[in-house]
Design a protein around this motif. Sequence first.
Motif, short mmCIF file in Angstrom:
data_model
loop_
_atom_site.label_atom_id
_atom_site.label_comp_id
_atom_site.label_asym_id
_atom_site.label_seq_id
_atom_site.Cartn_x
_atom_site.Cartn_y
_atom_site.Cartn_z
N TYR A 231 22.83 -23.04 -51.14
CA TYR A 231 22.80 -22.58 -49.76
C TYR A 231 21.89 -21.38 -49.56
O TYR A 231 21.83 -20.81 -48.46
N THR A 232 21.17 -20.99 -50.60
CA THR A 232 20.27 -19.84 -50.51
C THR A 232 18.84 -20.30 -50.70
O THR A 232 18.55 -21.04 -51.64
N PRO A 233 17.92 -19.90 -49.80
CA PRO A 233 16.52 -20.31 -49.97
C PRO A 233 15.88 -19.59 -51.14
O PRO A 233 16.45 -18.66 -51.73
N GLY A 234 14.66 -19.99 -51.45
CA GLY A 234 13.93 -19.36 -52.53
C GLY A 234 14.31 -19.92 -53.88
O GLY A 234 15.18 -20.79 -54.00
N ASN A 235 13.69 -19.41 -54.90
CA ASN A 235 13.92 -19.88 -56.26
C ASN A 235 14.87 -18.91 -56.96
O ASN A 235 14.45 -17.93 -57.54
N LEU A 236 16.18 -19.18 -56.85
CA LEU A 236 17.27 -18.41 -57.45
C LEU A 236 17.62 -17.15 -56.66
O LEU A 236 18.80 -16.81 -56.55
N VAL A 237 16.65 -16.47 -56.09
CA VAL A 237 16.91 -15.26 -55.31
C VAL A 237 16.34 -15.44 -53.92
O VAL A 237 15.19 -15.86 -53.76
N ALA A 238 17.14 -15.12 -52.90
CA ALA A 238 16.72 -15.33 -51.51
C ALA A 238 15.57 -14.39 -51.15
O ALA A 238 15.63 -13.19 -51.44
N GLN A 263 18.75 -25.53 -43.06
CA GLN A 263 17.96 -26.27 -44.05
C GLN A 263 17.56 -27.64 -43.51
O GLN A 263 16.42 -28.09 -43.71
N TRP A 264 18.49 -28.32 -42.80
CA TRP A 264 18.13 -29.60 -42.20
C TRP A 264 17.05 -29.43 -41.14
O TRP A 264 16.11 -30.25 -41.06
N ILE A 265 17.16 -28.37 -40.33
CA ILE A 265 16.14 -28.13 -39.30
C ILE A 265 14.79 -27.83 -39.94
O ILE A 265 13.74 -28.34 -39.50
N ALA A 266 14.79 -27.01 -40.98
CA ALA A 266 13.53 -26.70 -41.66
C ALA A 266 12.91 -27.94 -42.29
O ALA A 266 11.69 -28.14 -42.24
N LEU A 267 13.75 -28.80 -42.87
CA LEU A 267 13.24 -30.04 -43.47
C LEU A 267 12.61 -30.93 -42.41
O LEU A 267 11.51 -31.48 -42.61
N LEU A 318 7.45 -26.31 -50.54
CA LEU A 318 8.24 -25.63 -49.53
C LEU A 318 9.68 -26.14 -49.51
O LEU A 318 10.62 -25.36 -49.35
N VAL A 319 9.85 -27.45 -49.69
CA VAL A 319 11.20 -28.01 -49.67
C VAL A 319 12.01 -27.54 -50.87
O VAL A 319 13.19 -27.19 -50.74
N GLU A 320 11.39 -27.51 -52.05
CA GLU A 320 12.12 -27.15 -53.26
C GLU A 320 12.24 -25.65 -53.47
O GLU A 320 13.31 -25.14 -53.81
N GLN A 321 11.14 -24.92 -53.28
CA GLN A 321 11.11 -23.51 -53.65
C GLN A 321 11.49 -22.56 -52.52
O GLN A 321 11.98 -21.46 -52.79
N GLU A 322 11.25 -22.95 -51.28
CA GLU A 322 11.53 -22.05 -50.17
C GLU A 322 12.80 -22.47 -49.42
O GLU A 322 13.76 -21.72 -49.34
N VAL A 323 12.80 -23.68 -48.86
CA VAL A 323 13.99 -24.15 -48.14
C VAL A 323 15.12 -24.45 -49.11
O VAL A 323 16.29 -24.30 -48.79
N ASN A 324 14.78 -24.90 -50.32
CA ASN A 324 15.75 -25.16 -51.39
C ASN A 324 16.71 -26.29 -51.01
O ASN A 324 17.92 -26.15 -51.06
N GLY A 327 20.70 -31.56 -54.11
CA GLY A 327 21.58 -32.72 -54.07
C GLY A 327 20.85 -34.02 -53.85
O GLY A 327 19.67 -34.18 -54.19
N ASP A 328 21.57 -34.97 -53.23
CA ASP A 328 21.00 -36.30 -52.99
C ASP A 328 19.76 -36.25 -52.10
O ASP A 328 18.81 -37.01 -52.35
N PRO A 329 19.73 -35.42 -51.06
CA PRO A 329 18.48 -35.35 -50.26
C PRO A 329 17.27 -34.96 -51.11
O PRO A 329 16.18 -35.49 -50.91
N MET A 330 17.48 -34.05 -52.07
CA MET A 330 16.35 -33.66 -52.91
C MET A 330 15.93 -34.80 -53.83
O MET A 330 14.74 -34.98 -54.10
N VAL A 331 16.90 -35.58 -54.31
CA VAL A 331 16.55 -36.73 -55.15
C VAL A 331 15.72 -37.73 -54.37
O VAL A 331 14.72 -38.27 -54.86
N VAL A 332 16.14 -37.99 -53.11
CA VAL A 332 15.38 -38.92 -52.26
C VAL A 332 13.98 -38.38 -52.00
O VAL A 332 12.98 -39.12 -52.11
N ILE A 333 13.89 -37.10 -51.65
CA ILE A 333 12.58 -36.49 -51.36
C ILE A 333 11.70 -36.52 -52.60
O ILE A 333 10.51 -36.85 -52.53
#
Length: 627
Positions: A231-238, A263-267, A318-324, A327-333
């Motif tokens: 639930y936190t953006p960024g890579n480990l630290v917001a 996160q859904w809106i950003a995606l 951006l999806v992985e490192q910023e919006v983060n 789960g399943d949405p990331m697997v699909v993406i």
Amino acid sequence: MPSPLVPVASAEQLGEEVVPPPVHVVGTADDSSLEAAEPAGTVTKIDIQSYLRDYPIVPPDTSSPRASLGSFLAIMREASTIWMRVAKDFQESKQPRLSEEQERDLALVRLLIAKAAGIFDLGDIAETARESASIEIVLQFQEILDRIHLPKLSTVPGESAGSFDYHMNRDSLPDRWTIPGTDIEFAATEGKGSYLVTREAVERIPDDYELIKQFPARSDKGIDLYKYYIYTPGNLVAPRWYDVILAGPPWLRTEFMSQTYWQWIALAALIVISVTLLMLVHRWNRWRAVPTSDFRRQVRRLQFPLLFMATLASFRYLVEQEVNITGDPMVVISTVTTVLMWTTMAWLLYQTIELIASWVMKNPAMSAESLDSSLLRTAFRAFGFTLSVVVMGYGATRIGIPIYGVIAGLGVGGLAVALAAQPTLENLIGGIILYADRMVRVGEYCEFEGMSGTVEAIGIRSTRIRALDRSLITVSNSDLAKFKIVNMSRRDRSLFMHTIGLRYETSPEALERIIEQIRAYMAEHPKVLDQVVLRVTFVAYGNYSLDVSIYTLIGTSDRNQFMEIQQELLFEVGRIVQANGSDFAFPSNVTYLGRDGGLPEVKAEDQPRPAGGDLPSQPKEAAASVA
């Protein structure tokens, strides 16, 4: 920002003293932290935190269930401590970005989490999503262990973590071991002797976490690391811009399908921006003027796949490192972007081969007598297509399709395509026959089946011929290979053969003079090969003319030059004919008129008599008519 996570129960609290691997396995980057091994087979005891920090790339000890579980607990204790310390320091410092030291600490945390993932059998997870999925599996497993009753490590089968004892006392270890009160099972792998959490257990970890996440932690009084991660953006630290989300309405941070609303809106916004950018560039390319050079056209064809790949890479970052997204949405993406990336890479590779082919064919260093340009382009296309198929096959393995399945699928698919595309294969073989027999080449003028024209291109499936009226004739290679082809460009000299018809009023003397003068003129012409063949003869009395045949060869293979010479010769022949008091005949008919005398009169005594001797009686009307 939440407070740092309290470290999990130490090895000593669990009744276990964690020991490192033998000195010969680890090596010594800092000899002060290691003690030399004494007798062979003994192990050296060191501080596990210093060991993990100094030797981050050493794999976890999975030589037994006890070693695997102990390695995971020790690694995650160190990773969570460093992670939460960096998060707290960054939040309190108010600095816009992480410092270099904090970046190094987070890199160490990622390495430790990746090391902790080494105790899981992740074979069922696609390689393209394995990195992000493994982080979630590790954090969920850590939270599960924090909420269940763990046995003392001294009661778990095997040696302590750090012994790396993959061969000693192996017969005394069970093939499988399950954490009491759970369905989390460690099993020995074939060949390597490692004890890993089974694939079935890995598949159940997300569901087990959902069931147990509401229970209080037994050994950890800090935050839920998994929730903090997803639930936190960024890579480990917001990052700092997350303060804008925190300052916004609370509903933005409401959870929905393992993600928050923001996160859904950003995606959705990233998808719309990416698609819109690609559509605008595609339309702009269509509006631009098409270059006349084939090489420049090929260069332009590279622009869109390059932009597509750059857009995909930016979108995924951006999806992985910023919006983060997790789960399943990331697997699909991950799966979709990987398929698109490798498909685009195969497309780019094919277009690059086409660009190289265009450059080679326009290179003046390539001799005109070398391989035909159409054959060269076809060879480049076949090579590019083969490489593209190989790249796409490798890309298929990245999303979890086995390479043997890909090869088998290509074999079966190739057989199906061969049966369905039999006409295409016939045309391909016909094209090879055209190349091998050299019936025609690009730029040559030929005649076949009542059609004629200049060959413009010989492709894999068909041959294009430009007719004299500038219309384009497309003939399949299989049909063209069967036709009787008259290649006019291959002749070394041109045939001049005409028959002229003179009027019947021409006297024999004039006819002889005409023949001799035409023969003399032909023999003197520089382009007429009179030494090879030259015949000017009176050949027939035609229906309306005296026919004179002129037969010779012209010393040129160029069609345009031959047409000019032929015109010159025919004009001179006409002048010779007229100079000798004759002219050319044309179809004509002679009509003779005369009076018809009727039938001859027959006398009565000359008529034949019947057997009775008397003439047959005639009706009066008939007798009068005869008279």
